[in-house]
Motif scaffolding. Structure first.
Motif, PDB file in Angstrom:
ATOM      1  N   ILE A  16       2.256 -13.714 -56.208  1.00  0.00           N
ATOM      2  CA  ILE A  16       1.143 -13.722 -57.163  1.00  0.00           C
ATOM      3  C   ILE A  16      -0.159 -13.730 -56.377  1.00  0.00           C
ATOM      4  O   ILE A  16      -0.354 -14.560 -55.485  1.00  0.00           O
ATOM      5  CB  ILE A  16       1.222 -14.954 -58.072  1.00  0.00           C
ATOM      6  CG1 ILE A  16       2.497 -14.925 -58.912  1.00  0.00           C
ATOM      7  CG2 ILE A  16      -0.009 -15.052 -58.961  1.00  0.00           C
ATOM      8  CD1 ILE A  16       2.726 -16.196 -59.700  1.00  0.00           C
ATOM      9  N   GLY A  43       7.518 -11.236 -56.562  1.00  0.00           N
ATOM     10  CA  GLY A  43       7.560 -12.647 -56.235  1.00  0.00           C
ATOM     11  C   GLY A  43       6.317 -13.160 -55.541  1.00  0.00           C
ATOM     12  O   GLY A  43       6.293 -14.304 -55.089  1.00  0.00           O
ATOM     13  N   ARG A  81       9.193 -19.159 -61.773  1.00  0.00           N
ATOM     14  CA  ARG A  81       8.704 -18.440 -62.953  1.00  0.00           C
ATOM     15  C   ARG A  81       9.295 -19.061 -64.201  1.00  0.00           C
ATOM     16  O   ARG A  81      10.507 -19.233 -64.307  1.00  0.00           O
ATOM     17  CB  ARG A  81       9.077 -16.959 -62.856  1.00  0.00           C
ATOM     18  CG  ARG A  81       8.572 -16.125 -64.019  1.00  0.00           C
ATOM     19  CD  ARG A  81       8.615 -14.660 -63.676  1.00  0.00           C
ATOM     20  NE  ARG A  81       7.688 -14.371 -62.580  1.00  0.00           N
ATOM     21  CZ  ARG A  81       7.708 -13.260 -61.879  1.00  0.00           C
ATOM     22  NH1 ARG A  81       8.613 -12.350 -62.116  1.00  0.00           N
ATOM     23  NH2 ARG A  81       6.822 -13.059 -60.922  1.00  0.00           N
ATOM     24  N   THR A  82       8.445 -19.393 -65.178  1.00  0.00           N
ATOM     25  CA  THR A  82       8.867 -20.116 -66.368  1.00  0.00           C
ATOM     26  C   THR A  82       8.482 -19.336 -67.612  1.00  0.00           C
ATOM     27  O   THR A  82       7.382 -18.777 -67.695  1.00  0.00           O
ATOM     28  CB  THR A  82       8.212 -21.511 -66.413  1.00  0.00           C
ATOM     29  OG1 THR A  82       8.463 -22.186 -65.176  1.00  0.00           O
ATOM     30  CG2 THR A  82       8.765 -22.344 -67.546  1.00  0.00           C
ATOM     31  N   THR A  83       9.396 -19.287 -68.587  1.00  0.00           N
ATOM     32  CA  THR A  83       9.093 -18.676 -69.874  1.00  0.00           C
ATOM     33  C   THR A  83       9.134 -19.760 -70.945  1.00  0.00           C
ATOM     34  O   THR A  83       9.778 -20.798 -70.784  1.00  0.00           O
ATOM     35  CB  THR A  83      10.096 -17.565 -70.224  1.00  0.00           C
ATOM     36  OG1 THR A  83      11.400 -18.141 -70.410  1.00  0.00           O
ATOM     37  CG2 THR A  83      10.160 -16.528 -69.115  1.00  0.00           C
ATOM     38  N   ILE A 125      11.647 -15.825 -55.782  1.00  0.00           N
ATOM     39  CA  ILE A 125      12.365 -14.937 -56.693  1.00  0.00           C
ATOM     40  C   ILE A 125      13.137 -13.918 -55.861  1.00  0.00           C
ATOM     41  O   ILE A 125      12.550 -13.198 -55.048  1.00  0.00           O
ATOM     42  CB  ILE A 125      11.397 -14.239 -57.651  1.00  0.00           C
ATOM     43  CG1 ILE A 125      10.676 -15.297 -58.501  1.00  0.00           C
ATOM     44  CG2 ILE A 125      12.122 -13.247 -58.535  1.00  0.00           C
ATOM     45  CD1 ILE A 125       9.590 -14.736 -59.371  1.00  0.00           C
ATOM     46  N   HIS A 142       9.704  -6.376 -63.973  1.00  0.00           N
ATOM     47  CA  HIS A 142       9.568  -7.408 -62.945  1.00  0.00           C
ATOM     48  C   HIS A 142       8.267  -7.201 -62.178  1.00  0.00           C
ATOM     49  O   HIS A 142       7.965  -6.092 -61.738  1.00  0.00           O
ATOM     50  CB  HIS A 142      10.759  -7.362 -61.991  1.00  0.00           C
ATOM     51  CG  HIS A 142      10.911  -8.606 -61.176  1.00  0.00           C
ATOM     52  ND1 HIS A 142      10.139  -8.859 -60.084  1.00  0.00           N
ATOM     53  CD2 HIS A 142      11.739  -9.667 -61.327  1.00  0.00           C
ATOM     54  CE1 HIS A 142      10.486 -10.023 -59.559  1.00  0.00           C
ATOM     55  NE2 HIS A 142      11.456 -10.535 -60.292  1.00  0.00           N
ATOM     56  N   GLN A 178       6.601 -16.965 -54.116  1.00  0.00           N
ATOM     57  CA  GLN A 178       7.667 -17.623 -54.847  1.00  0.00           C
ATOM     58  C   GLN A 178       9.027 -17.265 -54.244  1.00  0.00           C
ATOM     59  O   GLN A 178       9.134 -16.397 -53.366  1.00  0.00           O
ATOM     60  CB  GLN A 178       7.606 -17.228 -56.324  1.00  0.00           C
ATOM     61  CG  GLN A 178       6.295 -17.611 -56.999  1.00  0.00           C
ATOM     62  CD  GLN A 178       6.218 -17.109 -58.424  1.00  0.00           C
ATOM     63  OE1 GLN A 178       6.414 -15.930 -58.691  1.00  0.00           O
ATOM     64  NE2 GLN A 178       5.945 -18.008 -59.352  1.00  0.00           N
ATOM     65  N   GLY A 200       0.518  -8.322 -58.411  1.00  0.00           N
ATOM     66  CA  GLY A 200       1.834  -8.844 -58.076  1.00  0.00           C
ATOM     67  C   GLY A 200       2.510  -7.950 -57.064  1.00  0.00           C
ATOM     68  O   GLY A 200       2.348  -6.714 -57.093  1.00  0.00           O
ATOM     69  N   ASN A 223      -0.384 -18.631 -68.411  1.00  0.00           N
ATOM     70  CA  ASN A 223       0.870 -18.752 -67.674  1.00  0.00           C
ATOM     71  C   ASN A 223       2.067 -18.904 -68.607  1.00  0.00           C
ATOM     72  O   ASN A 223       3.198 -18.596 -68.213  1.00  0.00           O
ATOM     73  CB  ASN A 223       0.799 -19.937 -66.713  1.00  0.00           C
ATOM     74  CG  ASN A 223      -0.105 -19.661 -65.539  1.00  0.00           C
ATOM     75  OD1 ASN A 223       0.197 -18.853 -64.676  1.00  0.00           O
ATOM     76  ND2 ASN A 223      -1.271 -20.302 -65.524  1.00  0.00           N
ATOM     77  N   TYR A 257       5.272 -14.190 -69.147  1.00  0.00           N
ATOM     78  CA  TYR A 257       6.651 -13.704 -69.023  1.00  0.00           C
ATOM     79  C   TYR A 257       7.514 -14.049 -70.225  1.00  0.00           C
ATOM     80  O   TYR A 257       8.733 -13.928 -70.173  1.00  0.00           O
ATOM     81  CB  TYR A 257       7.292 -14.298 -67.765  1.00  0.00           C
ATOM     82  CG  TYR A 257       6.432 -14.163 -66.536  1.00  0.00           C
ATOM     83  CD1 TYR A 257       6.179 -12.922 -65.962  1.00  0.00           C
ATOM     84  CD2 TYR A 257       5.841 -15.288 -65.963  1.00  0.00           C
ATOM     85  CE1 TYR A 257       5.370 -12.799 -64.855  1.00  0.00           C
ATOM     86  CE2 TYR A 257       5.032 -15.173 -64.843  1.00  0.00           C
ATOM     87  CZ  TYR A 257       4.798 -13.925 -64.294  1.00  0.00           C
ATOM     88  OH  TYR A 257       3.991 -13.813 -63.194  1.00  0.00           O
ATOM     89  N   GLY A 305      10.890 -10.247 -70.184  1.00  0.00           N
ATOM     90  CA  GLY A 305       9.963 -10.801 -69.211  1.00  0.00           C
ATOM     91  C   GLY A 305       8.570 -10.224 -69.292  1.00  0.00           C
ATOM     92  O   GLY A 305       7.786 -10.342 -68.350  1.00  0.00           O
TER      93      GLY A 305
END
Length: 695
Positions: free
Chosen positions: A325, A323, A528-530, A310, A320, A308, A366, A469, A473, A478
């Motif tokens: 996965i 970045g 990354r989505t919350t 990040i 954290h 990703q 991660g 998913n 986070y 997070g």
């Protein structure tokens, strides 16, 4: 014929004056057989639900057979957007369910030859569908989809044929714009009572956008054997391997300046994803007179590594997880159902009782996505955990079909449980468990006004548990969230199905869906989505499709969708206050598909023109950012199907977006960097040839 029936018949005749209503003993056509919904073979005309069948002819209608979006564009109620990003799969929504998915498919149950292509938490991958051998795809929307449990805002099932008859082999090759090509080889037939279908393909493309290359290898084996006249054993195995660059989304200014462009972090971190997926399943079905029992089991393994964009800055955050996965997944499941058929009260009663169990175990790691000043490489480990999700469902359905009335109903009890075992404790322990449980009923009735006109009404309760998913986070700082609630929904639908003349069919459905605790995007950045729970939402809409066969070998299809999806209550996210009456992002209010096709039987030549129109799409919940504008595009295709001796030859040439319109093909809902937009290609071409030899 009753006075009411006569009035409705006259109304249909007035609505479609160019077509005649047949007499009550007229023949009916354009009626496919499905198993979706009732789980027994059923004509679509007699099923009290919005269901469409995409047959092999349309799936392979001068297409590469790579993306399900090729086949599903003509289905009302379903929005399928090709992201031009093979790292994130297609964006599929059904009546708005699934539109917020940052990648893959959620909110819709995906099933391939009876084996779920959705995991127990509801996240699925349509890319694993083998379209080369697909015999049909069934698309079910509305209340009846709820009988498939969690995340069944809609159901998409793909079926491949059984190997039968004399052996044959087939090979094909397609090539087109953006250095796209695909080769496929298959064999099928029956030897000594054993039916077989074998297929293997390789696909590659440079992609339309910068940094969007992809390569894919796909294969399948299907074996069928009948140990007795009443028994059938089916074995199926699939493999899917893909590497793909991830172009992510682009800002509005970046899209306008250069639709092919990507944001700089995409290049800095070399965002990309690789998938290695395989699964196999065994099904046995046995008939006992009018009754039958089906037992199936499957297992599979999936390995994924994703880089990703990040940035290093947040690495100071104790929670954290890096970045990069990297996970290995083992998944399995089993199901059994009994179907009984009885004569009751002058009609036919069909009952179905079944149990489904599914589980998935991830060994998830991660890593930082940098080493020193070098970005886009696997760095220091920041995460190690075991994630488990399991679902256990029981359901019962019944349908009574009389001369003019059909009544059906069902109930399903679902339990979905999640657990996390955290093995990386230097940043705290994220371990724990959470489970969701729901009982969802459905009921429907259909009345046959005439042999060629059916009307129906249905209602159901449904629910969507958060996916892994969405949980990962969404907690404080997070962390993993154990507080997200499932969204629950109430579905209402009424519809009409009519054969008009002997060569046209109309399907019309009107629906309303009330949802509580809607799961929405809270923030999204760098891949990354919350998520969080919002209040109530309301979806109201209409779906219509008309298929017609005309003189001189002409045929047409028109499919229209209207969807008014809004928030009923105000709520707050990281973007600020979301007002009541705002539209749900990610779905167009209106979609239209039209096709005019012609075939010359003597020469095998065929041609078609397709038109696709969609209204604008909001990209986030405040509805204040630049919406993806609406668009209208046209496609043109030609082909020749000929038989030369024992060889069947097929060639085609197609042009998509022939007027070279520039438009946004899909959006990333709620992206925190305002990189919402994924550009669609301008005018592209694709040509293909295939040959099948029968022994």
């Amino acid at each position: 014929m009753s006075p009411t029936t006569k009035r409705i018949t006259l109304l249909l005749a007035a609505t479609f004056p160019c077509l005649g209503i047949p007499a009550e003993n007229g023949a009916t056509t354009l009626d496919a057989v499905v198993v979706s919904g009732s789980r027994v073979e059923h004509n679509t005309f007699d099923l009290p639900a919005a269901v469409d069948v995409v047959d092999a002819a349309r799936i392979g209608a001068d297409q590469a057979r790579v993306n399900a979006s090729e086949a599903l564009a003509a289905v009302p109620g379903i929005t399928v957007q090709n992201r031009q990003n093979y790292a994130q799969d297609l964006q599929i929504s059904s009546r708005g369910f699934g539109a917020r998915s940052a990648f893959g498919v959620r909110g819709i149950r995906l099933i391939s030859d009876g084996i779920p292509a959705s995991m127990p938490d509801g996240q699925g991958q349509a890319a694993t569908f083998n379209l080369d051998r697909a015999e049909r795809i069934e698309v079910l929307r509305g209340p009846m989809a709820v009988v498939y449990g969690n995340h069944a805002g809609g159901v998409i099932q793909m079926f491949t044929p059984d190997g039968k008859g004399a052996p044959n082999i087939e090979g094909g090759f397609v090539a087109g714009s953006n250095n796209t090509w695909k080769t496929d080889i298959s064999a099928q037939g029956e030897v000594g009572g054993l039916g077989y279908v074998i297929d293997a393909s390789r696909f590659a493309t440079d992609g339309y956008r910068d940094h969007s290359k992809a390569e894919r290898d796909q294969s399948m084996v299907k074996l069928t054997y009948r140990p007795s006249a009443d028994g059938k054993l089916t074995f199926i195995a699939n493999s899917f391997k893909q590497t793909a660059d991830d172009p992510q989304g682009q800002t509005w200014a970046g899209y306008q300046a250069n639709p092919r462009s990507v944001a700089q972090p995409v290049l800095d971190y070399n965002t990309r994803k690789s998938i290695d997926h395989m699964q196999g399943g065994l099904t046995y079905e046995h008939r006992f007179g009018d009754h039958s029992v089906l037992v199936s089991a499957y297992a599979g393994q999936r390995s994924t590594i994703q880089y990703q964009s990040i940035p290093p800055g947040p690495q100071g955050n104790s929670k954290h997880s890096g970045g990069v996965i990297d996970f290995d997944r083992d998944f399995a499941g089993a199901s059994t159902r009994w179907i009984g058929r009885f004569q009751l009260a002058g009609g036919k009663l069909t009952t179905t009782v079944g149990v489904d169990y599914e589980q998935s175990i991830d060994n998830r790691r991660g890593y930082e996505n940098f080493i020193g000043t070098t970005l886009g490489v696997k760095g220091v480990q920041r995460r190690a955990e075991e994630d488990r999700v399991a679902s256990f469902d029981q359901y019962a359905q019944a349908e009574w079909q009389g001369e003019r009335w059909t009544f059906s109903g069902g109930v399903r009890h679902s339990n979905v449980s999640f657990s996390v075992k955290d093995a990386y404790l230097s940043n705290g322990n994220d371990g724990g468990s959470v489970s969701y449980e729901k009982t969802t009923p459905t009921i429907a009735a259909m009345f046959r006004l005439t042999p060629t006109v059916n009307i129906y009404a249905s209602a159901a309760r449904g629910f969507e548990a958060p996916t892994f998913n969405e949980l990962f986070y969404s907690g404080p700082g997070g962390t993993f969230s154990y507080n997200l609630k499932p969204s629950t929904s109430t579905h209402y639908e009424t519809g009409l199905k009519a054969f008009i003349g002997s060569d046209s069919r109309l399907d019309l459905a009107v629906f309303q869906i009330e949802t509580e605790d809607e799961l929405v995007v809270d923030s999204a950045a760098g891949g990354r989505t919350t998520y969080r729970n919002a209040g109530q939402t309301m979806r109201r809409g209409l779906e219509a499709a008309v298929d017609s066969r005309w003189a001189n070998n002409l045929s047409t299809r028109v499919a229209y969708t209207f969807l008014d999806a809004r928030y009923d209550e105000a709520f707050t996210t990281s973007s600020g206050l979301i007002n009541a009456d705002n539209r749900l992002p990610g779905v167009p209010a209106q979609s239209l598909f039209g096709e005019l096709a012609w075939k010359h039987p003597a020469s095998g030549f065929h041609a078609a023109v397709e038109g696709i129109a969609r209204s604008k799409v909001y990209v986030e919940d405040t509805n204040t950012r630049q919406a993806a504008p609406g668009y209208v595009i046209a496609n043109l295709r030609f082909g020749v199907d000929r038989k030369v001796g024992d060889v069947n030859l097929r060639t085609f040439l197609r042009f998509d977006n022939i007027f070279d319109r520039q438009y946004v093909g899909s959006v990333i809902v709620g992206d925190g960097n305002s990189r919402y937009y994924e550009a669609a290609p301008g005018c592209t071409w694709l040509a293909g040839v295939s040959a099948r030899y029968s022994f």
